[in-house]
Enzyme design. Structure first.
Site, short mmCIF file in Angstrom:
data_model
loop_
_atom_site.label_atom_id
_atom_site.label_comp_id
_atom_site.label_asym_id
_atom_site.label_seq_id
_atom_site.Cartn_x
_atom_site.Cartn_y
_atom_site.Cartn_z
N CYS A 236 -10.03 21.90 16.71
CA CYS A 236 -10.08 22.15 18.14
C CYS A 236 -9.71 20.88 18.89
O CYS A 236 -10.58 20.12 19.35
CB CYS A 236 -11.45 22.68 18.55
SG CYS A 236 -11.63 24.36 17.96
N GLU A 237 -8.43 20.67 18.95
CA GLU A 237 -7.85 19.41 19.41
C GLU A 237 -6.36 19.66 19.19
O GLU A 237 -5.99 20.42 18.29
CB GLU A 237 -8.31 18.30 18.44
CG GLU A 237 -8.05 16.90 18.83
CD GLU A 237 -9.18 16.32 19.67
OE1 GLU A 237 -8.85 15.74 20.69
OE2 GLU A 237 -10.37 16.47 19.33
N TYR B 49 -2.66 6.47 3.55
CA TYR B 49 -3.35 6.66 4.82
C TYR B 49 -3.51 8.14 5.15
O TYR B 49 -3.49 8.54 6.30
CB TYR B 49 -2.64 5.88 5.95
CG TYR B 49 -2.40 4.44 5.55
CD1 TYR B 49 -3.47 3.56 5.44
CD2 TYR B 49 -1.13 3.99 5.18
CE1 TYR B 49 -3.27 2.25 5.02
CE2 TYR B 49 -0.93 2.68 4.76
CZ TYR B 49 -2.01 1.83 4.67
OH TYR B 49 -1.81 0.54 4.24
N GLY C 288 0.86 -1.18 0.00
CA GLY C 288 0.00 0.00 0.00
C GLY C 288 0.90 1.23 0.00
O GLY C 288 1.09 1.91 -1.00
#
Ligand code: PLP
Length: 410
Positions: free
Chosen positions: A337-338, A365, A270
């Site tokens: 917001c993190e 990913y 991948g």
């Protein structure tokens, strides 16, 4: 990407032009690089009957799948929807390997009905499959070799406590079911996780697999999964696919000579195929200086690229607007917001508000793990091919974010 005459570009197309044309944030994929990576693997394993099954979950865009199909790749899917997407992209059922984990048996029945190869990874599933299909449908068995391999525990899938595969220590139970139901086991599979850099680890897994394979008389292929690491920054250890192709290829040939029948060698890359081809193009909304840190706040975040926060992944970051600016240390964050640090303490050419900031190795990913968190749209995606750019997914709209919601009577 290259820097010439003060401009960063890919295939001769500048990031400034892409930003102007499509806006930011934007996922940009270099189609030539994807094809080049695919050809590397074909060449590395050219002594064998190699089948490359692109792991679709890394980047599940139809156009990327079509490109890989056009250049001779098959595909590995991990959900029934990925199987449907692969079919829609033009893969034939025979080219599709379906490796589900902990799914309801109905999803496996659906895979069989679609005609794809199903990879079974639990004894109860093997038993249900045997009971229902007997010798009528071929299958593959995913084994867990009990090797701790790869970058870290979260991405290793072949160790003793992993939920993936049937333990090689349960071989007697496997054999008992296979005999009882006269099952047609055409393939054995192993995939022990991501980011394995040593050829010896792959060879050790292969030895375990060969030991088991002797007991299965109807094999057509052995699938060695993936786990190939690419460089995220200069000097990174990577999987040497040419060394691997040579040594694994040789061991494989020796094995099938003893086995008495030529077998296909399958792999499921991948990250190797699409990681380096991808760029997340963002814009610096704010530069924020605190007494201890200077932040660059870009118009993206963990909603678009979760790997830094989820896996502590390192992604190189470049200010493509100001390539000659003096270098300063910044922490690049998103606007969610993190805490969504994309890169901490990075030396970048001076960032001014409005500059374009590129995050590299974003092909694998990246978009496929993106979400609508904070009710932000997922980025548009663009494919660069033959020196021109094409939109391959539109940026989400507010309607996309709200799709499916039903307003209750409250
Ligand atoms: C995710 C996955 C792959 C691909 O792994 P990469 O590290 O991206 O190459 C291959 N096979 C299976 C079964 C997978 O789940």
């Amino acid at each position: 990407m290259e820097l010439t005459h003060g401009t960063y570009h890919v295939q001769g197309i500048s990031f400034a032009e892409l930003a102007q044309h499509y806006g930011t944030p934007l996922y940009v994929y270099d189609g030539e690089k994807i094809v080049q990576q695919l050809n590397n693997l074909k060449n590395a394993f050219s002594e064998n009957d190699i089948k490359i099954k692109y792991a679709a979950k890394a980047l599940t865009n139809l156009s990327i799948l079509r490109l890989l199909k056009k250049h001779g790749s098959g595909v590995d899917v991990v959900s029934i929807n990925e199987a449907h997407i692969a079919l829609r992209a033009g893969f034939t059922p025979e080219e599709i390997m379906y490796t589900p984990n902990c799914v309801d048996f109905s999803e496996i029945e659906e895979g069989v009905a679609l005609g794809v190869m199903v990879n079974l990874d639990n004894l109860s599933v093997l038993e249900k499959f045997g009971k229902k299909y007997g010798a009528a449908k071929a299958c593959c068995i995913r084994l867990n070799p009990h090797i701790m391999a790869g970058g870290n525990y979260k991405i290793s899938t072949g160790h003793g406590n992993s939920k993936f595969g049937i333990s090689v220590y349960q071989l007697p139970q496997i054999m008992q079911l296979v005999e009882q139901y006269q099952m047609n086991v055409e393939g054995l599979h192993i995939h022990t996780g991501s980011e394995i850099t040593e050829t010896d680890v792959f060879l050790k897994m292969a030895e375990i697999l060969f030991g088991v394979a002797r007991d299965f008389p109807h094999l057509r292929f052995i699938d060695f999964g993936s786990g190939y690491k690419v460089a995220y920054k200069e000097g990174d250890l990577v999987t040497n696919v040419f060394d691997l192709g040579l040594k694994l290829g040789r061991a494989f040939k020796e094995f099938y000579h003893q086995y008495g029948k030529k077998l296909q060698l399958w792999i499921e890359p991948g990250k190797y195929l699409v990681s380096e081809a991808g760029y997340l193009l963002t814009r610096a909304n704010v530069v924020k200086t605190t007494p201890s840190v200077t932040f660059v706040g870009v118009d993206s975040g963990l909603n678009h690229l979760i790997r830094p926060m989820m896996y502590d992944a390192y992604h190189e970051i470049v200010n493509v607007t100001n390539p000659t600016g003096s270098q300063k240390v910044y922490t690049v964050v998103g606007m969610i917001c993190e805490t969504d640090t994309l890169g901490a303490d990075r030396k970048l050419n001076e960032v001014r508000e409005g500059d374009l900031v590129v995050i590299k190795n974003a092909g694998a990913y990246g978009f496929s793990m993106a979400s609508h968190y904070n009710s932000r749209p997922r980025p548009a995606e663009v494919l660069l091919l033959n020196g021109s750019h094409q939109l391959i997914r539109q940026r989400d709209t507010l309607d996309d974010i709200l799709r499916g919601q039903v307003e209750a009577d409250v």
